[in-house]
Scaffold this active site. Structure first.
Site, PDB file in Angstrom:
ATOM      1  N   GLU A  98       1.006  -1.472  -0.019  1.00 24.21           N
ATOM      2  CA  GLU A  98       0.192  -0.003  -0.019  1.00 24.21           C
ATOM      3  C   GLU A  98       0.827   1.124   0.073  1.00 24.21           C
ATOM      4  O   GLU A  98       0.241   2.478   0.361  1.00 24.21           O
ATOM      5  CB  GLU A  98      -1.096   0.081   1.482  1.00 24.21           C
ATOM      6  CG  GLU A  98      -2.128  -0.988   0.633  1.00 24.21           C
ATOM      7  CD  GLU A  98      -2.954  -1.191   2.390  1.00 24.21           C
ATOM      8  OE1 GLU A  98      -3.192  -0.560   3.063  1.00 24.21           O
ATOM      9  OE2 GLU A  98      -3.827  -2.022   1.825  1.00 24.21           O
ATOM     10  N   LYS A 137     -15.955  -0.919   3.835  1.00 20.76           N
ATOM     11  CA  LYS A 137     -15.069  -1.541   2.646  1.00 20.76           C
ATOM     12  C   LYS A 137     -15.968  -2.211   1.818  1.00 20.76           C
ATOM     13  O   LYS A 137     -16.797  -3.385   2.009  1.00 20.76           O
ATOM     14  CB  LYS A 137     -14.345  -2.542   2.947  1.00 20.76           C
ATOM     15  CG  LYS A 137     -12.389  -2.538   3.663  1.00 20.76           C
ATOM     16  CD  LYS A 137     -12.671  -3.299   3.370  1.00 20.76           C
ATOM     17  CE  LYS A 137     -10.496  -3.568   4.020  1.00 20.76           C
ATOM     18  NZ  LYS A 137     -10.186  -4.052   4.695  1.00 20.76           N
TER      19      LYS A 137
HETATM   20  P1  PGA Z   1      -7.175  -5.642   2.335  1.00 25.08           P
HETATM   21  O1  PGA Z   1      -6.373  -4.861   3.668  1.00 25.08           O
HETATM   22  O2  PGA Z   1      -7.649  -4.946   1.653  1.00 25.08           O
HETATM   23  O3  PGA Z   1      -5.080  -6.790   2.238  1.00 25.08           O
HETATM   24  O4  PGA Z   1      -7.864  -6.959   3.203  1.00 25.08           O
HETATM   25  C1  PGA Z   1      -6.795  -3.486   4.113  1.00 25.08           C
HETATM   26  C2  PGA Z   1      -6.709  -3.820   6.049  1.00 25.08           C
HETATM   27  O5  PGA Z   1      -7.086  -5.116   6.542  1.00 25.08           O
HETATM   28  O6  PGA Z   1      -7.783  -2.928   6.414  1.00 25.08           O
HETATM   29 ZN    ZN Z   2      -8.031  -4.296   8.438  1.00 26.14          ZN
END
Ligand code: PGA
Ligand code: ZN
Length: 432
Positions: free
Chosen positions: A205, A336
């Site tokens: 990231e 998300k």
């Molecule tokens: P991921 O992790 O997008 O790789 O699942 C992001 C998070 O755990 O916040």
């Molecule tokens: Zn997380």
């Protein structure tokens, strides 16, 4: 005249890890076209919507031809002819195509790319930017960003166990100033690593690669970077994403770097020591997704002092937010959209969090593209917080830069959430 969904086009594009992902374009009867792209996680909760992949040898099994097929063969005929202004009914139709929680038949990636494309088309049809279309005249704020300085866990070959070491510029006066503070801390942290001969590139990231001897050493260096960049801890505070589901095995929390394992109670003691010693204002997934007693105990102890965010623990589902609030677990939700499948369901999880006065953090995934939809969701829904990885690599910077454009467009009406983006009554990290 009502404009109708006329064409649904699906294509394979590539994400920030060089893996295939799903892009959808929704064309309307008046020629307007909206676009949506599915992101992809690496540290995924077991209750998340499934990212449908082809398996097999080619592209490491990551190809998305099955998801593309589902869009062409099932999603397109289901939503063609529907009025774009009735976006909620379109999302309902999408959900009905695969009512299972994990969306393993149709694919969470197929669903979210379509849901995003529909929202984009609806906003374009109304000649509005997405954030403005969503807010419909209600109050909006620029979100408090959570920005990764060191990457770890599944995003850095498990070089350290803790997944994200982040900062929150709570004391900035504007989003623009928040970016300046972040840039200074990120640069300073890179310098510190360089000086100690520990600068080994960046993780998935964009955060500095975590070349440390213990998990706590990363915390020490982050606190040092904030101070050396010239900030107090009530201006720039620390946030952690422990992503603890990733290292709980056989009922123990097992730290690879320290070569130690802990019971839930012992692990909470470790975290509590960190909270005592460092200016930490938020912790995500402090315990594993199935460790309800652990999350209750941790929330009981720290819920009045720091933000406790459920990611794997809540997987953006309203019913899990409601259950957690009832159990006294967490005081904030990570949102998300691809974790649940559609924008409407993401919004429901946020509304559930609103009822309990919780914090709301709209979040990207570790696999991203140049798409900036989540920035518009965070602002248009007035969520208060936004998490999109680090301060490097264009799939991350595209998001921060979009928020800057929106701040400028708001002009004198722009309000930066800062500390108000967090749940109320937390401690002052300057006194940690
Ligand atoms: P991921 O992790 O997008 O790789 O699942 C992001 C998070 O755990 O916040
Ligand atoms: Zn997380």
């Amino acid at each position: 005249m009502a404009h109708l969904v006329q064409a649904v086009h699906a294509r394979r594009i590539w994400d920030s890890r060089g893996r295939p992902t799903v892009e959808v374009e929704v064309g309307l009867s008046n020629g307007v076209v909206g676009r949506g792209v599915a992101p992809a996680g690496a540290s995924r909760g077991s209750r998340e919507a499934v990212d449908l992949r082809d398996g097999g040898e080619s592209l490491g099994g990551m190809d998305v031809q099955k998801a593309l097929h589902n869009i062409r063969a099932h999603i397109a005929p289901a939503i063609r002819g529907m009025p774009i202004a009735d976006r909620l009914s379109i999302d309902q139709r999408l959900m009905a195509l695969d009512p299972s929680a994990t969306r393993h038949e149709i694919g969470g990636n197929a669903l979210i790319a379509t849901s995003f494309a529909v929202l984009d088309a609806a906003a374009r049809d109304a000649s509005l930017p997405i954030w403005k279309y969503l807010s419909a005249g209600a109050e909006v704020r620029l979100p408090l960003p959570e920005i990764q300085i060191f990457g770890g866990g599944a995003h850095a070959g498990r070089r350290v166990d803790i997944q994200d070491f982040l900062v929150m510029p709570v004391g900035a006066q504007s989003f623009d100033e928040a970016m300046v503070m972040t840039a200074e801390v990120y640069r300073t942290a890179g310098q510190l690593m360089q000086e100690q001969g520990r600068r080994a590139g960046v993780a998935d990231e964009g955060g500095w690669w975590p070349d440390f001897d213990s998990n706590e050493q990363a915390l020490e260096m982050l606190a040092r970077a904030i101070t050396r960049a010239g900030y107090r801890f009530d201006q720039v505070a620390i946030s952690l994403d422990i992503a603890a589901s990733e290292f709980r095995h056989g009922g123990f929390y097992q730290l690879g770097l320290e070569g130690r394992r802990y019971t839930t109670d012992e692990w909470i003691e470790v975290l509590s020591g960190w909270i005592d010693r460092y200016p930490i204002l938020s912790i995500e997934d402090p315990v594993a997704e199935d460790d309800t007693p652990g999350m209750q105990a941790f929330t009981q102890r720290w819920g009045d002092h720091i933000q406790i965010v459920g990611d794997d623990y809540l997987v953006t589902r309203a019913e899990l937010v409601n259950a957690a609030a009832e159990q006294g677990a967490c005081n904030a939700v990570l949102l998300k959209p691809n974790q649940v499948g559609t924008i409407s369901e993401t919004f429901s999880a946020m509304q559930a969090a609103n009822r309990f006065g919780w914090g709301k953090v709209v979040s990207a995934r570790s696999g991203e593209t140049e798409d900036v939809m989540i920035v518009h969701l965070a602002i248009g829904w007035n969520a208060g917080q936004l998490k999109v990885g680090s301060f490097a690599r264009s799939e991350r910077m595209a998001k921060w830069n979009e928020a800057l454009r929106i701040e400028e467009a708001l002009g004198a009406h722009a309000v930066y959430a800062g500390r108000s983006g967090l749940p109320g009554c937390l401690r002052n990290p300057g006194q940690a």
